[in-house]
Design a protein around this motif. Structure first.
Motif, mmCIF file in Angstrom:
data_model
loop_
_atom_site.group_PDB
_atom_site.id
_atom_site.type_symbol
_atom_site.label_atom_id
_atom_site.label_comp_id
_atom_site.label_asym_id
_atom_site.label_seq_id
_atom_site.Cartn_x
_atom_site.Cartn_y
_atom_site.Cartn_z
ATOM 1 N N GLN A 58 0.686 -1.213 -0.145
ATOM 2 C CA GLN A 58 0.000 -0.049 0.128
ATOM 3 C C GLN A 58 0.851 1.391 -0.018
ATOM 4 O OE1 GLN A 58 -3.175 0.152 -0.333
ATOM 5 N NE2 GLN A 58 -3.240 -2.208 -0.462
ATOM 6 N N ALA A 59 2.038 1.323 0.755
ATOM 7 C CA ALA A 59 2.840 2.256 0.774
ATOM 8 C C ALA A 59 3.298 2.408 -0.739
ATOM 9 C CB ALA A 59 3.991 2.186 1.861
ATOM 10 N N LEU A 60 3.916 1.537 -1.208
ATOM 11 C CA LEU A 60 4.395 1.778 -2.459
ATOM 12 C C LEU A 60 3.500 2.113 -3.489
ATOM 13 C CD1 LEU A 60 6.841 1.453 -4.377
ATOM 14 C CD2 LEU A 60 6.347 -1.025 -4.762
ATOM 15 N N LEU A 61 2.414 1.591 -3.521
ATOM 16 C CA LEU A 61 1.326 2.068 -4.576
ATOM 17 C C LEU A 61 1.174 3.682 -4.432
ATOM 18 C CD1 LEU A 61 -1.396 -0.741 -5.038
ATOM 19 C CD2 LEU A 61 0.263 -0.004 -6.603
ATOM 20 N N ALA A 62 0.989 4.129 -3.172
ATOM 21 C CA ALA A 62 0.722 5.443 -2.816
ATOM 22 C C ALA A 62 1.840 6.432 -3.464
ATOM 23 C CB ALA A 62 0.586 5.572 -1.266
ATOM 24 N N GLU A 63 2.906 5.958 -3.546
ATOM 25 C CA GLU A 63 4.020 6.618 -4.174
ATOM 26 C C GLU A 63 4.310 6.629 -5.685
ATOM 27 O OE1 GLU A 63 5.892 9.072 -2.759
ATOM 28 O OE2 GLU A 63 4.713 8.900 -0.931
ATOM 29 N N LEU A 64 3.899 5.365 -6.148
ATOM 30 C CA LEU A 64 4.298 5.088 -7.486
ATOM 31 C C LEU A 64 3.371 5.925 -8.582
ATOM 32 C CD1 LEU A 64 6.132 3.162 -8.635
ATOM 33 C CD2 LEU A 64 4.562 1.448 -8.799
ATOM 34 N N PRO A 65 3.846 6.576 -9.476
ATOM 35 C CA PRO A 65 2.967 7.041 -10.477
ATOM 36 C C PRO A 65 1.822 6.201 -11.121
ATOM 37 C CG PRO A 65 5.339 7.529 -11.065
ATOM 38 C CD PRO A 65 5.330 6.530 -9.872
ATOM 39 N N VAL A 127 11.829 5.460 -4.996
ATOM 40 C CA VAL A 127 10.842 6.080 -5.631
ATOM 41 C C VAL A 127 10.245 7.139 -4.918
ATOM 42 C CG1 VAL A 127 10.153 4.658 -7.558
ATOM 43 C CG2 VAL A 127 8.904 4.619 -5.345
ATOM 44 N N ALA A 128 10.341 6.956 -3.428
ATOM 45 C CA ALA A 128 9.726 8.197 -2.688
ATOM 46 C C ALA A 128 10.508 9.303 -2.661
ATOM 47 C CB ALA A 128 9.782 7.639 -1.215
#
Length: 130
Positions: A58-65, A127-128
């Motif tokens: 969830q944290a990665l999806l929130a940051e990923l374009p 990516v963040a």
């Protein structure tokens, strides 16, 4: 934005935890040598690792374009297939019996999930925004 791909490719080899988490160790001490109780300890450990994986996801999806998310979802689907096929040899009753089913299999699964969680966290770090 650049992903640290060489690190991501090497991570699966480096990320395997050396031992179980403290809760698993404590649970095993209290299991009174019952294979079913030990299996429950392993199941709880897998659930904890799954929760960590879901948080990382969830944290990665929130940051990923948004345009990169389909590729990550495809990768995760492939990993889920890998996860589901990994460690199955421990369920062979002839080779591993009760120890394989109740101790080795959940431990293997928890390690595999922890490995993926670390990989997702490494992607997130790359990516963040800093």
């Amino acid at each position: 934005m650049r992903l640290a791909l060489p690190l991501i490719l090497v991570l699966p080899l480096l990320a395997l935890p050396a031992r179980a988490d403290d809760a698993y160790d404590a649970c095993l001490r209290e299991a009174d040598a019952s294979m079913q109780d030990m299996g429950a300890c392993g199941g709880a450990w897998v659930e904890r690792e799954d929760a960590r994986l879901n948080d990382a996801w969830q944290a990665l999806l929130a940051e990923l374009p948004e345009d990169s998310q389909p590729m990550l979802r495809d990768e995760q689907r492939a990993w889920l297939t890998y996860r589901d096929q990994t460690c199955l040899f421990y369920l062979d009753p002839v080779e591993y019996g009760q120890i394989g089913r109740h101790l080795s299999y959940p431990s293997c699964r928890a390690f595999i999930i922890a490995q993926r969680t670390q990989a997702l966290n490494e992607i997130l770090a790359s990516v963040a925004p800093m």
